[in-house]
Design an enzyme around this catalytic site. Structure first.
Site, PDB file in Angstrom:
ATOM      1  N   ASP A  25      12.822 -37.553-119.366  1.00 13.79           N
ATOM      2  CA  ASP A  25      11.856 -36.518-119.752  1.00 13.79           C
ATOM      3  C   ASP A  25      12.399 -35.679-120.916  1.00 13.79           C
ATOM      4  OD1 ASP A  25      13.791 -35.223-118.279  1.00 13.79           O
ATOM      5  OD2 ASP A  25      12.387 -33.968-117.150  1.00 13.79           O
ATOM      6  N   SER A  26      13.663 -35.916-121.307  1.00 14.08           N
ATOM      7  CA  SER A  26      14.187 -35.290-122.526  1.00 14.08           C
ATOM      8  C   SER A  26      13.355 -35.701-123.741  1.00 14.08           C
ATOM      9  CB  SER A  26      15.655 -35.678-122.747  1.00 14.08           C
ATOM     10  OG  SER A  26      15.796 -37.088-122.792  1.00 14.08           O
ATOM     11  N   ASP A  64      11.855 -41.265-115.626  1.00 11.47           N
ATOM     12  CA  ASP A  64      12.113 -39.908-115.132  1.00 11.47           C
ATOM     13  C   ASP A  64      10.794 -39.320-114.627  1.00 11.47           C
ATOM     14  OD1 ASP A  64      14.268 -38.227-114.815  1.00 11.47           O
ATOM     15  OD2 ASP A  64      14.381 -37.612-116.927  1.00 11.47           O
ATOM     16  N   LYS A  94      13.554 -41.649-111.404  1.00 12.26           N
ATOM     17  CA  LYS A  94      14.612 -40.656-111.269  1.00 12.26           C
ATOM     18  C   LYS A  94      13.974 -39.305-110.973  1.00 12.26           C
ATOM     19  CE  LYS A  94      17.239 -38.977-114.821  1.00 12.26           C
ATOM     20  NZ  LYS A  94      16.972 -37.527-114.676  1.00 12.26           N
ATOM     21  N   GLU A  96      15.120 -34.954-110.095  1.00 14.71           N
ATOM     22  CA  GLU A  96      16.185 -33.952-110.122  1.00 14.71           C
ATOM     23  C   GLU A  96      16.231 -33.183-108.809  1.00 14.71           C
ATOM     24  OE1 GLU A  96      15.841 -31.394-113.534  1.00 14.71           O
ATOM     25  OE2 GLU A  96      15.707 -33.079-114.934  1.00 14.71           O
ATOM     26  N   GLU A 163      25.237 -34.363-114.099  1.00 11.39           N
ATOM     27  CA  GLU A 163      25.119 -33.775-115.431  1.00 11.39           C
ATOM     28  C   GLU A 163      25.875 -32.452-115.528  1.00 11.39           C
ATOM     29  OE1 GLU A 163      21.283 -33.752-117.311  1.00 11.39           O
ATOM     30  OE2 GLU A 163      21.888 -32.265-118.788  1.00 11.39           O
TER      31      GLU A 163
END
Ligand SMILES: Nc1nc(=O)c2c([nH]1)NC[C@@H]1CN(c3ccc(C(=O)N[C@@H](CCC(=O)O)C(=O)O)cc3)CN21
Ligand SMILES: CC(C)C(=O)C(=O)O
Ligand SMILES: [Mg+2]
Length: 264
Positions: A25-26, A64, A94, A96, A163
């Site tokens: 998602d970056s 993501d 993925k 978070e 991270e």
């Protein structure tokens, strides 16, 4: 592992023999120019995922889950994950978070969608972390990260991204947790590494985390190349007659000249 966000970046990953490609998602920041990752929607992510799937055939593909598509319930998370696989052509998702997402990870993996967890600096929660800050710097916080890693592994995550955490903490997690760890700003003690492609390629320069290493100056090369094109066009050095142009069919040029002279 490397992120990719479109067809060419995926092709570069394929040719460079990356094992795993993450549509992170970056891309909200590096490919779409948003201020944070939290503005990108699932539909926008899926558009990029499909392009990456067309460009990278060999690497394992992970999508993501963007902010807001998996937090409210395990069912919502599963629906979003199914869209990642079915519409986005991804093989895994993925998300978070740590122990609080264990039931969600159980739900998604129960139907055969592999889940990569992500702990430490979780950018979708940057506001409550006080920005993009290194996590787990105190013994107490580091122990909580170990518990989170163990919890996501126990819930069925096939690997976990670590991270921006101290090297010693990431190394200890890697020893203790029974699944591979993928580090970004977590040191070489992790099982694998991930970087954002446009960071590694030297394209995105609005952030410069300490953990980034630039493996190419693609941003500068691109700007220089476009500036050379502009200069050539203004000086009429491009296009070159014959080299970048098409002739008329045999004998037609004379006929054309005659016809033009007559009509003028
Ligand atoms: N281009 C890009 N690369 C990334 O790695 C990335 C994104 N975008 N967007 C989403 C998140 C944000 N990330 C970031 C962004 C900045 C730092 C950063 O500058 N960190 C400070 C640490 C400060 C501290 O706590 O001491 C650093 O100096 O590295 C870290 C991770 C990682 N992700
Ligand atoms: C850097 C990786 C782990 C990521 O989450 C992303 O690119 O969005
Ligand atoms: Mg991400």
């Amino acid at each position: 592992m490397m992120t990719a966000h479109d067809y060419p970046s995926a092709m570069f990953c394929e040719r460079a023999e990356l094992d795993v490609v993450l549509v992170g998602d970056s891309l909200a920041m590096v490919a779409l120019g948003y201020e944070s990752t939290n503005q990108v929607t699932l539909d926008e992510m899926l558009h990029h995922c499909r392009a990456v799937a067309r460009g990278a055939k060999t690497p394992f593909l992970i999508g993501d889950l963007p902010f807001g598509t998996y937090e409210t319930s395990a069912e919502h998370a599963l629906r979003s994950s199914i869209r990642m696989v079915q519409d986005g052509r991804m093989e895994a998702v993925k998300l978070e978070g740590g122990h609080e997402l264990a039931p969600t990870i159980r739900k998604i993996t129960s139907v055969g969608i592999p889940v990569l967890a992500h702990i430490g600096l979780t950018p979708q929660r940057a506001a409550s972390l006080g920005g993009f800050r290194v996590q787990g710097k105190t013994a107490d916080r580091a122990l909580r990260l170990i518990d989170d890693a163990l919890a996501v592994a126990d819930a069925g995550a096939f690997a976990v991204v670590l991270e921006a955490i101290p090297e010693a903490v990431a190394t200890e997690i890697t020893k203790r947790v029974g699944i591979p760890t993928i580090g970004i700003g977590a040191g070489a003690g992790c099982s694998g590494q991930v970087l954002v492609a446009l960071d590694a390629l030297g394209v995105y320069d609005r952030l410069s985390p300490k953990f980034c290493k630039t493996y190419g100056e693609v941003g500068k090369m691109s700007t220089d190349a476009l500036a050379a094109y502009v200069k050539d066009v203004r000086e009429r050095k491009f296009p070159e007659s014959g080299k970048h142009t098409y002739p008329m069919a045999k004998g037609e040029e004379d006929k054309f000249a005659a016809a033009v002279a007559k009509s003028a």
